[in-house]
Scaffold this motif. Sequence first.
Motif, PDB file in Angstrom:
ATOM      1  N   GLU A  87       0.803  -1.223   0.000  1.00  0.00           N
ATOM      2  CA  GLU A  87       0.000   0.000   0.000  1.00  0.00           C
ATOM      3  C   GLU A  87       0.840   1.279   0.000  1.00  0.00           C
ATOM      4  N   THR A  88       1.960   1.248   0.706  1.00  0.00           N
ATOM      5  CA  THR A  88       2.781   2.445   0.853  1.00  0.00           C
ATOM      6  C   THR A  88       4.243   2.048   0.961  1.00  0.00           C
ATOM      7  N   LEU A  89       5.110   2.924   0.500  1.00  0.00           N
ATOM      8  CA  LEU A  89       6.538   2.648   0.579  1.00  0.00           C
ATOM      9  C   LEU A  89       7.168   3.617   1.572  1.00  0.00           C
ATOM     10  N   PRO A  90       7.557   3.115   2.745  1.00  0.00           N
ATOM     11  CA  PRO A  90       8.209   3.988   3.726  1.00  0.00           C
ATOM     12  C   PRO A  90       9.620   4.345   3.249  1.00  0.00           C
ATOM     13  N   ASP A  91      10.257   5.235   3.972  1.00  0.00           N
ATOM     14  CA  ASP A  91      11.613   5.652   3.615  1.00  0.00           C
ATOM     15  C   ASP A  91      12.665   4.669   4.120  1.00  0.00           C
ATOM     16  N   MET A  92      12.303   3.844   5.121  1.00  0.00           N
ATOM     17  CA  MET A  92      13.258   2.922   5.721  1.00  0.00           C
ATOM     18  C   MET A  92      12.514   1.860   6.502  1.00  0.00           C
ATOM     19  N   LEU A  93      13.185   0.712   6.728  1.00  0.00           N
ATOM     20  CA  LEU A  93      12.652  -0.352   7.574  1.00  0.00           C
ATOM     21  C   LEU A  93      13.623  -0.659   8.697  1.00  0.00           C
ATOM     22  N   LEU A  94      13.088  -0.927   9.888  1.00  0.00           N
ATOM     23  CA  LEU A  94      13.836  -1.519  10.999  1.00  0.00           C
ATOM     24  C   LEU A  94      13.208  -2.884  11.207  1.00  0.00           C
ATOM     25  N   VAL A  95      14.007  -3.946  11.113  1.00  0.00           N
ATOM     26  CA  VAL A  95      13.475  -5.304  11.106  1.00  0.00           C
ATOM     27  C   VAL A  95      14.144  -6.156  12.176  1.00  0.00           C
ATOM     28  N   ASP A  96      13.329  -6.856  12.943  1.00  0.00           N
ATOM     29  CA  ASP A  96      13.825  -7.847  13.895  1.00  0.00           C
ATOM     30  C   ASP A  96      14.101  -9.138  13.129  1.00  0.00           C
ATOM     31  N   MET A 104      17.537  -1.651   8.260  1.00  0.00           N
ATOM     32  CA  MET A 104      18.425  -1.900   9.389  1.00  0.00           C
ATOM     33  C   MET A 104      17.843  -3.048  10.203  1.00  0.00           C
ATOM     34  N   MET A 105      18.674  -4.038  10.494  1.00  0.00           N
ATOM     35  CA  MET A 105      18.249  -5.157  11.322  1.00  0.00           C
ATOM     36  C   MET A 105      18.568  -4.816  12.778  1.00  0.00           C
ATOM     37  N   LEU A 106      17.601  -5.049  13.647  1.00  0.00           N
ATOM     38  CA  LEU A 106      17.733  -4.788  15.075  1.00  0.00           C
ATOM     39  C   LEU A 106      17.335  -6.077  15.789  1.00  0.00           C
ATOM     40  N   THR A 107      18.334  -6.794  16.359  1.00  0.00           N
ATOM     41  CA  THR A 107      18.075  -8.141  16.849  1.00  0.00           C
ATOM     42  C   THR A 107      18.940  -8.493  18.049  1.00  0.00           C
ATOM     43  N   ALA A 123      23.050 -11.394   7.796  1.00  0.00           N
ATOM     44  CA  ALA A 123      22.105 -10.284   7.618  1.00  0.00           C
ATOM     45  C   ALA A 123      22.609  -9.293   6.574  1.00  0.00           C
ATOM     46  N   LEU A 124      23.875  -8.923   6.665  1.00  0.00           N
ATOM     47  CA  LEU A 124      24.437  -7.972   5.709  1.00  0.00           C
ATOM     48  C   LEU A 124      24.495  -8.569   4.305  1.00  0.00           C
ATOM     49  N   GLU A 125      24.866  -9.834   4.206  1.00  0.00           N
ATOM     50  CA  GLU A 125      24.904 -10.500   2.902  1.00  0.00           C
ATOM     51  C   GLU A 125      23.504 -10.690   2.322  1.00  0.00           C
ATOM     52  N   SER A 126      22.500 -10.753   3.171  1.00  0.00           N
ATOM     53  CA  SER A 126      21.110 -10.891   2.717  1.00  0.00           C
ATOM     54  C   SER A 126      20.528  -9.567   2.253  1.00  0.00           C
ATOM     55  N   GLY A 127      21.213  -8.459   2.583  1.00  0.00           N
ATOM     56  CA  GLY A 127      20.755  -7.172   2.083  1.00  0.00           C
ATOM     57  C   GLY A 127      20.504  -6.106   3.123  1.00  0.00           C
ATOM     58  N   ALA A 128      20.733  -6.386   4.395  1.00  0.00           N
ATOM     59  CA  ALA A 128      20.571  -5.345   5.419  1.00  0.00           C
ATOM     60  C   ALA A 128      21.650  -4.278   5.213  1.00  0.00           C
ATOM     61  N   ASP A 129      21.287  -3.024   5.395  1.00  0.00           N
ATOM     62  CA  ASP A 129      22.247  -1.922   5.268  1.00  0.00           C
ATOM     63  C   ASP A 129      23.021  -1.691   6.559  1.00  0.00           C
ATOM     64  N   ASP A 130      22.438  -2.094   7.679  1.00  0.00           N
ATOM     65  CA  ASP A 130      23.101  -1.967   8.971  1.00  0.00           C
ATOM     66  C   ASP A 130      22.540  -3.041   9.891  1.00  0.00           C
ATOM     67  N   TYR A 131      23.241  -3.266  11.000  1.00  0.00           N
ATOM     68  CA  TYR A 131      22.893  -4.340  11.930  1.00  0.00           C
ATOM     69  C   TYR A 131      23.185  -3.847  13.328  1.00  0.00           C
ATOM     70  N   MET A 132      22.205  -3.934  14.199  1.00  0.00           N
ATOM     71  CA  MET A 132      22.368  -3.476  15.573  1.00  0.00           C
ATOM     72  C   MET A 132      21.800  -4.536  16.504  1.00  0.00           C
ATOM     73  N   THR A 133      22.523  -4.793  17.602  1.00  0.00           N
ATOM     74  CA  THR A 133      22.076  -5.837  18.522  1.00  0.00           C
ATOM     75  C   THR A 133      21.329  -5.251  19.721  1.00  0.00           C
ATOM     76  N   LYS A 134      20.401  -6.077  20.237  1.00  0.00           N
ATOM     77  CA  LYS A 134      19.666  -5.759  21.456  1.00  0.00           C
ATOM     78  C   LYS A 134      20.421  -6.374  22.627  1.00  0.00           C
ATOM     79  N   PRO A 135      20.407  -5.779  23.787  1.00  0.00           N
ATOM     80  CA  PRO A 135      19.806  -4.477  24.078  1.00  0.00           C
ATOM     81  C   PRO A 135      20.603  -3.374  23.371  1.00  0.00           C
ATOM     82  N   PHE A 136      19.906  -2.284  23.086  1.00  0.00           N
ATOM     83  CA  PHE A 136      20.512  -1.216  22.321  1.00  0.00           C
ATOM     84  C   PHE A 136      20.287   0.125  23.000  1.00  0.00           C
ATOM     85  N   SER A 137      21.131   1.051  22.661  1.00  0.00           N
ATOM     86  CA  SER A 137      20.979   2.421  23.122  1.00  0.00           C
ATOM     87  C   SER A 137      20.057   3.140  22.143  1.00  0.00           C
ATOM     88  N   PRO A 138      18.947   3.719  22.611  1.00  0.00           N
ATOM     89  CA  PRO A 138      18.077   4.453  21.699  1.00  0.00           C
ATOM     90  C   PRO A 138      18.820   5.566  20.952  1.00  0.00           C
TER      91      PRO A 138
END
Length: 139
Positions: free
Chosen positions: A44-53, A80-83, A94-109
């Motif tokens: 329905e809509t194309l956002p500017d970015m995705l954050l994906v678990d 960006m993958m957040l996991t 994740a990066l080889e699959s196409g993520a532009d960045d990768y961040m681990t939980k717990p994370f600093s907002p």
Amino acid sequence: MKISILVVEDEHAIQELIAINLSLSGYKVIRANDAEIALSILRETLPDMLLVDWMLPGQSGIQLIRVLRSHPHTKALPIMMLTVRSERQDKLLALESGADDYMTKPFSPREMIARVQAVLFKTAAKSATDTFPDSRAQQ
């Protein structure tokens, strides 16, 4: 117009934390609890970015990224993958699959916001380079 970010996260508390911090930083937040809902939103809509678990019910975040990278409509969408997965091989997958960045939980907002801004900046810079005529070609 606000930059929109689709957050694909099944844990409500984490989704809320991400959404609040993105909203406070001036972003429009769209939410999905799983990959199926995310794909429905993207039809329905194309956002500017995705954050994906990574670990989502049904289809994993990795599978979602691969689907998005294979489709012309979403191929260049910043992701960006957040996991919680923090092993080196997970990051590489994740990066080889196409993520532009990768961040681990717990994370600093604060770090999350900085990384979102960096990914959006790189995407905008690449887009400008792709559309800007090469001055050397005119010589």
